[in-house]
Design a protein around this motif. Structure first.
Motif, PDB file in Angstrom:
ATOM      1  N   TYR A  65       0.828  -1.206   0.000  1.00 53.95           N
ATOM      2  CA  TYR A  65       0.000   0.000   0.000  1.00 53.95           C
ATOM      3  C   TYR A  65       0.865   1.260   0.000  1.00 53.95           C
ATOM      4  O   TYR A  65       1.917   1.310   0.642  1.00 53.95           O
ATOM      5  CB  TYR A  65      -0.878   0.045   1.249  1.00 53.95           C
ATOM      6  CG  TYR A  65      -2.076  -0.867   1.248  1.00 53.95           C
ATOM      7  CD1 TYR A  65      -2.329  -1.755   0.211  1.00 53.95           C
ATOM      8  CD2 TYR A  65      -2.973  -0.843   2.318  1.00 53.95           C
ATOM      9  CE1 TYR A  65      -3.439  -2.584   0.232  1.00 53.95           C
ATOM     10  CE2 TYR A  65      -4.088  -1.667   2.346  1.00 53.95           C
ATOM     11  CZ  TYR A  65      -4.316  -2.537   1.303  1.00 53.95           C
ATOM     12  OH  TYR A  65      -5.415  -3.357   1.330  1.00 53.95           O
ATOM     13  N   SER A  67       0.785   5.210   1.362  1.00 57.55           N
ATOM     14  CA  SER A  67       0.198   5.778   2.575  1.00 57.55           C
ATOM     15  C   SER A  67       0.532   7.257   2.663  1.00 57.55           C
ATOM     16  O   SER A  67       1.299   7.798   1.851  1.00 57.55           O
ATOM     17  CB  SER A  67       0.747   5.058   3.814  1.00 57.55           C
ATOM     18  OG  SER A  67       2.139   5.325   3.961  1.00 57.55           O
ATOM     19  N   GLU A  71       3.754   9.027   0.764  1.00 61.87           N
ATOM     20  CA  GLU A  71       3.590  10.238  -0.043  1.00 61.87           C
ATOM     21  C   GLU A  71       4.419  11.387   0.524  1.00 61.87           C
ATOM     22  O   GLU A  71       4.988  12.185  -0.228  1.00 61.87           O
ATOM     23  CB  GLU A  71       2.113  10.621  -0.111  1.00 61.87           C
ATOM     24  CG  GLU A  71       1.286   9.689  -0.988  1.00 61.87           C
ATOM     25  CD  GLU A  71      -0.042  10.298  -1.382  1.00 61.87           C
ATOM     26  OE1 GLU A  71      -0.600  11.082  -0.590  1.00 61.87           O
ATOM     27  OE2 GLU A  71      -0.524   9.992  -2.489  1.00 61.87           O
ATOM     28  N   THR A 157      -3.435   5.623   1.483  1.00 64.98           N
ATOM     29  CA  THR A 157      -4.091   6.611   0.633  1.00 64.98           C
ATOM     30  C   THR A 157      -5.495   6.116   0.292  1.00 64.98           C
ATOM     31  O   THR A 157      -5.824   4.943   0.472  1.00 64.98           O
ATOM     32  CB  THR A 157      -3.281   6.846  -0.646  1.00 64.98           C
ATOM     33  OG1 THR A 157      -3.042   5.581  -1.289  1.00 64.98           O
ATOM     34  CG2 THR A 157      -1.950   7.509  -0.336  1.00 64.98           C
ATOM     35  N   THR A 158      -6.328   7.015  -0.215  1.00 60.45           N
ATOM     36  CA  THR A 158      -7.753   6.722  -0.389  1.00 60.45           C
ATOM     37  C   THR A 158      -8.008   5.423  -1.134  1.00 60.45           C
ATOM     38  O   THR A 158      -8.804   4.579  -0.702  1.00 60.45           O
ATOM     39  CB  THR A 158      -8.439   7.883  -1.128  1.00 60.45           C
ATOM     40  OG1 THR A 158      -8.253   9.086  -0.375  1.00 60.45           O
ATOM     41  CG2 THR A 158      -9.931   7.617  -1.276  1.00 60.45           C
ATOM     42  N   VAL A 159      -7.343   5.216  -2.259  1.00 60.57           N
ATOM     43  CA  VAL A 159      -7.628   4.036  -3.074  1.00 60.57           C
ATOM     44  C   VAL A 159      -7.272   2.752  -2.339  1.00 60.57           C
ATOM     45  O   VAL A 159      -7.997   1.750  -2.434  1.00 60.57           O
ATOM     46  CB  VAL A 159      -6.910   4.126  -4.437  1.00 60.57           C
ATOM     47  CG1 VAL A 159      -5.397   4.051  -4.286  1.00 60.57           C
ATOM     48  CG2 VAL A 159      -7.412   3.050  -5.388  1.00 60.57           C
ATOM     49  N   ARG A 161      -7.024   2.507   1.040  1.00 55.32           N
ATOM     50  CA  ARG A 161      -7.892   2.442   2.221  1.00 55.32           C
ATOM     51  C   ARG A 161      -9.238   1.827   1.868  1.00 55.32           C
ATOM     52  O   ARG A 161      -9.828   1.089   2.657  1.00 55.32           O
ATOM     53  CB  ARG A 161      -8.075   3.851   2.786  1.00 55.32           C
ATOM     54  CG  ARG A 161      -8.749   3.895   4.145  1.00 55.32           C
ATOM     55  CD  ARG A 161      -8.620   5.262   4.777  1.00 55.32           C
ATOM     56  NE  ARG A 161      -9.293   6.316   4.027  1.00 55.32           N
ATOM     57  CZ  ARG A 161      -8.673   7.307   3.398  1.00 55.32           C
ATOM     58  NH1 ARG A 161      -7.355   7.384   3.405  1.00 55.32           N
ATOM     59  NH2 ARG A 161      -9.362   8.239   2.759  1.00 55.32           N
ATOM     60  N   GLN A 162      -9.724   2.100   0.662  1.00 60.62           N
ATOM     61  CA  GLN A 162     -11.027   1.591   0.246  1.00 60.62           C
ATOM     62  C   GLN A 162     -10.947   0.259  -0.501  1.00 60.62           C
ATOM     63  O   GLN A 162     -11.985  -0.370  -0.727  1.00 60.62           O
ATOM     64  CB  GLN A 162     -11.722   2.636  -0.633  1.00 60.62           C
ATOM     65  CG  GLN A 162     -12.046   3.924   0.105  1.00 60.62           C
ATOM     66  CD  GLN A 162     -12.764   4.949  -0.763  1.00 60.62           C
ATOM     67  OE1 GLN A 162     -13.171   4.657  -1.879  1.00 60.62           O
ATOM     68  NE2 GLN A 162     -12.918   6.162  -0.245  1.00 60.62           N
ATOM     69  N   ASP A 206      -4.529   5.597  -9.759  1.00 61.12           N
ATOM     70  CA  ASP A 206      -4.625   5.876  -8.322  1.00 61.12           C
ATOM     71  C   ASP A 206      -4.720   7.376  -8.063  1.00 61.12           C
ATOM     72  O   ASP A 206      -5.524   7.833  -7.237  1.00 61.12           O
ATOM     73  CB  ASP A 206      -3.404   5.311  -7.594  1.00 61.12           C
ATOM     74  CG  ASP A 206      -3.363   3.790  -7.568  1.00 61.12           C
ATOM     75  OD1 ASP A 206      -4.397   3.156  -7.860  1.00 61.12           O
ATOM     76  OD2 ASP A 206      -2.287   3.236  -7.249  1.00 61.12           O
ATOM     77  N   ASP A 207      -3.888   8.151  -8.770  1.00 60.64           N
ATOM     78  CA  ASP A 207      -3.924   9.608  -8.596  1.00 60.64           C
ATOM     79  C   ASP A 207      -5.295  10.164  -8.966  1.00 60.64           C
ATOM     80  O   ASP A 207      -5.844  11.030  -8.263  1.00 60.64           O
ATOM     81  CB  ASP A 207      -2.844  10.271  -9.455  1.00 60.64           C
ATOM     82  CG  ASP A 207      -1.436  10.000  -8.942  1.00 60.64           C
ATOM     83  OD1 ASP A 207      -1.291   9.604  -7.769  1.00 60.64           O
ATOM     84  OD2 ASP A 207      -0.481  10.192  -9.729  1.00 60.64           O
ATOM     85  N   ASN A 210      -7.878   9.095  -6.267  1.00 60.61           N
ATOM     86  CA  ASN A 210      -7.699   9.871  -5.037  1.00 60.61           C
ATOM     87  C   ASN A 210      -8.191  11.305  -5.194  1.00 60.61           C
ATOM     88  O   ASN A 210      -8.599  11.941  -4.217  1.00 60.61           O
ATOM     89  CB  ASN A 210      -6.228   9.863  -4.621  1.00 60.61           C
ATOM     90  CG  ASN A 210      -5.751   8.494  -4.166  1.00 60.61           C
ATOM     91  OD1 ASN A 210      -6.547   7.645  -3.768  1.00 60.61           O
ATOM     92  ND2 ASN A 210      -4.446   8.265  -4.241  1.00 60.61           N
ATOM     93  N   TYR A 214     -13.321   9.726 -11.159  1.00 62.66           N
ATOM     94  CA  TYR A 214     -13.539   8.282 -11.214  1.00 62.66           C
ATOM     95  C   TYR A 214     -13.601   7.733 -12.637  1.00 62.66           C
ATOM     96  O   TYR A 214     -13.135   6.620 -12.885  1.00 62.66           O
ATOM     97  CB  TYR A 214     -14.808   7.929 -10.438  1.00 62.66           C
ATOM     98  CG  TYR A 214     -14.741   8.376  -8.998  1.00 62.66           C
ATOM     99  CD1 TYR A 214     -13.648   8.041  -8.201  1.00 62.66           C
ATOM    100  CD2 TYR A 214     -15.744   9.163  -8.435  1.00 62.66           C
ATOM    101  CE1 TYR A 214     -13.565   8.467  -6.885  1.00 62.66           C
ATOM    102  CE2 TYR A 214     -15.671   9.583  -7.120  1.00 62.66           C
ATOM    103  CZ  TYR A 214     -14.582   9.239  -6.350  1.00 62.66           C
ATOM    104  OH  TYR A 214     -14.496   9.670  -5.050  1.00 62.66           O
TER     105      TYR A 214
END
Length: 391
Positions: A65, A67, A71, A157-159, A161-162, A206-207, A210, A214
């Motif tokens: 991952y 994080s 970053e 990071t968001t992607v 984490r989800q 991913d960028d 985040n 979408y």
């Protein structure tokens, strides 16, 4: 007949060679200093000349991952290079940047115990940076350091984490090995080198995800997934999440099923089912658990198809963080596995006796920081592993 004196040869003995003592562990430094020292070592020892550099995003050396911490490291490295190493030009990681082979920087940032291992209570972060010359395919500079845990934000990071599904993905393992299992002068693996263009597409996806773009993310993940090296978990998770955020529920369900099938094919499928503390009931917050019925239905369907085809059984194992006693955690993790099994049985009665349950407690933590928040959600996962026989 003359007599000849015989002198018995004494066997020669060679003192056993002592094994070389292991290199001392790097000192544990404050985060800022550890990052600065590692980056300075890499760019000071890089070959002379002017070079373009791209950064393949740094990851956790176990989960893969990115994080908040990785970053932060990347931003600090870019700032340091721009201020102190003008012979290097840092460019965005993209397919276009890779066409004229640049240098590529990779790195891992991993919580470890006092012996630098990813088991037990974590006491520091193990930090590795490697610079690879893509024209030669060789490692040209490397640095290792250790950072203190205090003040480090390991939240994915968001992607990530989800992302609902995890498995030991070959593409991610090739990246991690390029950093952790290499030394200067080594030729890096073919899998890492040939997968870089796909990795850059996924990184751009991913960028975009985040940033909340979408449709752009979906296009990038889908392009990556169709590429020769696109059969990897990040692409499957990315496609699922993008469809979900665009409220395309049927496509999202199918994409989740593909991710489940990929994990079962890899013989290890971890799913981030989150339970209420000390309970076998899922979190009631719909933002966290609203998709669980879809996940369970897809896991049941994919598991039924997998076991019917392979004539195997599937082990369902519950996992917990290390908060609380080991005895309580082992019992709770088994109860959670039993609960998930009952839900799967209800969705796919044909699974019958092909599911077995075990409780791992906190014995197999992947993150191990014990924070009990989003940063270590994988420690509280439920895993599904194909096994040869049910017992």
């Amino acid at each position: 007949m003359g007599l000849v004196a015989c002198v018995e040869q004494q066997p020669t003995t060679t003192a056993p060679q002592q094994a070389a003592a292991p290199a001392p562990l790097p000192p544990i430094l404050p985060f800022d200093q550890a990052v600065t020292n590692a980056a300075n070592t890499v760019f000071t020892n890089a070959p002379q000349g002017s070079y373009r550099v791209v950064i393949d995003p740094l990851v956790d050396g176990v989960t893969g991952y990115t994080s908040a911490a990785t970053e932060n490291i990347q931003s600090r490295v870019i700032d340091l290079v721009q201020r102190q190493y003008p012979r290097f030009s840092v460019e965005r990681f993209s397919p276009a940047a890779l066409k004229d082979p640049p240098m590529v920087l990779v790195g891992t940032f991993t919580p470890v115990n006092g012996q630098n291992q990813t088991t037990g209570p974590r006491e520091a972060y193990r930090f590795c940076l490697v610079l690879v010359d893509l024209k030669t395919g060789k490692v040209v500079a490397k640095s290792v350091a250790r950072a203190a845990v205090a003040g480090v934000d390991g939240t994915p990071t968001t992607v990530f984490r989800q992302s609902p599904v995890w498995t030991a993905d070959p593409a991610t393992q090739a990246y991690i090995s390029t950093c952790q299992a290499s030394k200067v002068g080594d030729t890096v693996s073919k899998d890492f080198l040939e997968g870089l263009t796909t990795a850059s597409l996924i990184s751009q996806g991913d960028d975009a995800f985040n940033a909340g773009s979408y449709q752009t993310a979906l296009d990038l993940y889908s392009t990556a997934k169709r590429s020769p090296y696109g059969d990897q978990l990040k692409a499957y998770n990315g496609v699922y999440l993008s469809y979900l955020r665009m409220n395309q529920e049927a496509q999202a369900a199918n994409a989740f099923g593909e991710a489940v099938g990929y994990g079962l094919k890899r013989n290890r499928l971890a799913v981030k089912f989150l339970f209420q503390p000390g309970s076998t009931q899922f979190y009631q917050d719909q933002a966290l658990s609203g998709q669980y019925p879809v996940w369970l239905q897809q896991i049941a369907t994919q598991s039924a198809q997998f076991t019917a085809k392979a004539n195997d059984c599937i082990e369902v194992s519950g996992h917990t963080s290390r908060t609380g006693s080991s005895q309580v955690n082992e019992r709770l993790s088994l109860q959670r596995a039993d609960y998930v099994k009952r839900r799967l049985d209800a969705d796919a009665p044909q699974l019958g006796s092909r599911l077995i349950t075990v409780g791992a407690g906190s014995n197999q933590n992947m993150v191990g920081t014990g924070k009990d928040d989003l940063s270590d959600a994988l420690d509280r996962r439920v895993e599904f592993k194909p096994v040869g026989k049910c017992s």
